[in-house]
Write a protein that holds these residues in place. Structure first.
Motif, PDB file in Angstrom:
ATOM      1  N   ASN A 339       0.807  -1.203   0.000  1.00  0.00           N
ATOM      2  CA  ASN A 339       0.000   0.000   0.000  1.00  0.00           C
ATOM      3  C   ASN A 339       0.848   1.264   0.000  1.00  0.00           C
ATOM      4  N   TRP A 424       1.441 -10.170  19.252  1.00  0.00           N
ATOM      5  CA  TRP A 424       1.278  -9.255  18.111  1.00  0.00           C
ATOM      6  C   TRP A 424       0.712  -9.998  16.902  1.00  0.00           C
ATOM      7  N   LYS A 496      13.254  -9.418  15.500  1.00  0.00           N
ATOM      8  CA  LYS A 496      13.415  -8.401  14.446  1.00  0.00           C
ATOM      9  C   LYS A 496      14.012  -7.161  15.084  1.00  0.00           C
TER      10      LYS A 496
END
Ligand code: XMP
Length: 504
Positions: A339, A424, A496
């Motif tokens: 997007n 998450w 991460k």
């Protein structure tokens, strides 16, 4: 407009904006070379120059408009922002003899408003290869570390301040205090911004962008697009056409769940499964997959718009980390989020992104304020390219079916031990390899599934979740028993960085 952060592309710049908002001050992030005239029009009460990956000695060095230093608006330079300021105002910068990365001790060398009531020594987070050797005329040195003689400097007359370390990261324990001092004591800003203002601003932004006609809002199944759709509904009422492109890469039950979640919204589900699968045929390279999907989305949107006679506006739920990771100017591209960076330039619609400056937890707060159900607000993030980025290698209908079936089991089992939505994301990834197993005395040669469960605050950093072994065991048994074609289950124990959350 309270504060403008000029973005020189550091991966963690989002944290500066976030800390400023946490101090209840509104903040907008703009490209580093935004002209001073544009800044003046926005009349900010302070400007922050962010860090960035460049060296002031490199080719095509990113520089701000020098006129910003004469606007009379208080400025705070951080890391690269300090070096670029030193260079442009007549100081001296050179490569450090010893680059500093990580925790260092900062020593105050003089009295200043910025470090008033501050301990003489405090830990700070450093990450730089160049350093300021001599301050520009009018500046004084405020602090040093063992190897950086000028770790903070200021020209208090001109209200220009700079720190070599990163006050925005949690590893600088007094960082928020320093930012607050700059905002309140130096720039004299009133802390009066509330997340509720985001709703008002976003609604006004959508109304400005769509003065007439019906606008298209894109739903993807995740929380961001749900909140964007709700905002669009508040802003435009019946002038909203919600569209869910079923690209065949959605999770199980997604279409039905989205339909049930928005009973009052005029929602069209476009069946584009064939087109997407055909376009992806034979493609394995992750960025190429993302670009193809971005293009297929645009084509689908264009067609729906023409068919339904909608205005040329697409409202979508891009959030700030998507902007950064897609290589917002100056930043490295980590992934082309469909997007943002993945949308082709020939797109005929104007894109309106009311959540562009928000982080996921902020988006969730906005969603709650808008009265969205907990169910919707606590949906896991789900990437626009869907299961495509969870299938390593080529995408075929069979492989999509495998990963979708495994994904449902992973989500079901994790939900049982995560009633408060602390996790998450929890999902399955299909690898492009096979391995040998044995089932019912028969040799098998089938696919492994990777189970990925992570904790994160905003998706920019993440840690693998320590879920109970019993849950892992149930996932493993169920996946192998219930999904023919899978004979092995492995757990991803990478945080991460260095990994990313999705595999592609
Ligand atoms: P990564 O894999 O980059 O993901 O660590 C960070 C977060 O972003 C989600 N993600 C996306 N969301 N479009 C989206 O709307 C995308 O193209 C996209 N790629 C990743 C991912 O699920 C995670 O929450």
């Amino acid at each position: 407009m309270a504060v403008i952060v000029l973005d020189f592309g550091a991966q963690y710049n989002h944290l500066i904006a976030r800390r400023i908002r946490e101090a209840q001050v509104f903040c907008e992030v703009l490209p580093f070379d935004t002209p001073a005239a544009v800044l003046r029009q926005k009349s900010p009460q302070a400007i922050v120059l962010s860090g960035g990956p460049a060296s002031v000695f490199g080719e095509g060095v990113p520089l701000p408009d020098v006129a910003i230093f004469s606007l009379g608006i208080p400025i705070l330079g951080i890391c690269y922002g300090m070096q670029v300021m030193a260079r442009m105002l007549g100081g001296q910068v050179s490569p450090a003899r010893k680059p500093e990365y990580g925790r260092r001790t900062l020593y105050k060398t003089g009295e200043s408003v910025l470090f008033e009531n501050f301990p003489d020594e405090t830990p700070v987070w450093m990450s730089h290869g160049d350093q300021v050797q001599a301050v520009p005329p009018g500046f004084s040195i405020l602090a040093e570390t063992d190897t950086t003689p000028i770790a903070a400097m200021a020209d208090s007359e001109r209200k220009i301040w700079a720190v070599q370390f990163h006050p925005e990261v949690s590893h600088t324990p007094l960082g928020s205090h320093i930012l607050a001092t700059f905002l309140f004591a130096i720039a004299k800003i009133e802390p009066d911004w509330k997340p509720a203002d985001v709703v008002q601003e976003a609604v006004a932004m959508i109304q400005r962008a769509v003065p007439k006609g019906r606008a298209l809002v894109a739903l993807s199944g995740g929380v961001d697009s749900a909140v964007a759709a709700k905002l669009a509904e508040v802003a435009l009422g019946e002038r909203v056409q919600a569209v869910l492109i079923d690209h065949g890469l959605l999770r199980q039950g997604e279409v039905e769940e989205v339909e049930a979640a928005f009973p009052d919204l005029d929602l069209v589900v476009v069946d584009a499964r064939r087109e997407f699968i055909d376009a992806l045929q034979g493609v394995s390279e992750p960025e190429q997959k993302r670009k193809i999907i971005g293009r297929a989305f645009v084509d689908s949107f264009d067609r729906v718009r023409e068919r339904l006679g909608l205005a040329d506006v697409l409202i979508q739920g891009t959030v700030y980390p998507d902007v950064i990771e897609s290589g917002g100017r100056g930043a490295q591209t980590i992934k082309s989020h469909h997007n943002v960076g993945g949308l082709p330039e020939h797109m005929r619609m104007r894109v309106v992104e009311p959540l562009r400056w928000l982080f996921k937890d902020e988006v969730r707060k906005v969603g709650s304020q808008l009265g969205l159900s907990d169910n919707l607000v606590w949906r896991q993030p789900f990437p626009g390219p869907g299961l495509a980025v969870r299938i390593v290698g080529e995408i075929t209908a069979e492989r999509v079916a495998l990963v979708r079936a495994a994904d449902r089991i992973v989500r079901e089992e994790v939900a049982l031990v995560d009633p408060d939505h602390r996790i998450w994301q929890a999902f399955a990834v299909l690898l492009g390899i096979q391995s040998v197993g044995v089932m019912g005395d028969q040799r098998t040669y089938a696919h492994p599934i990777v189970v990925r469960v992570v904790n994160s605050e905003d998706g920019m950093t993440a840690d693998w979740a320590r879920i109970p072994n019993d849950t892992l065991d149930r996932i493993s048994q169920r996946v192998v028993a219930e999904v023919p074609g899978i004979n092995r289950v492995v757990y991803d124990i990478t945080s991460k960085p260095p990994g990313t959350i999705e595999w592609e």
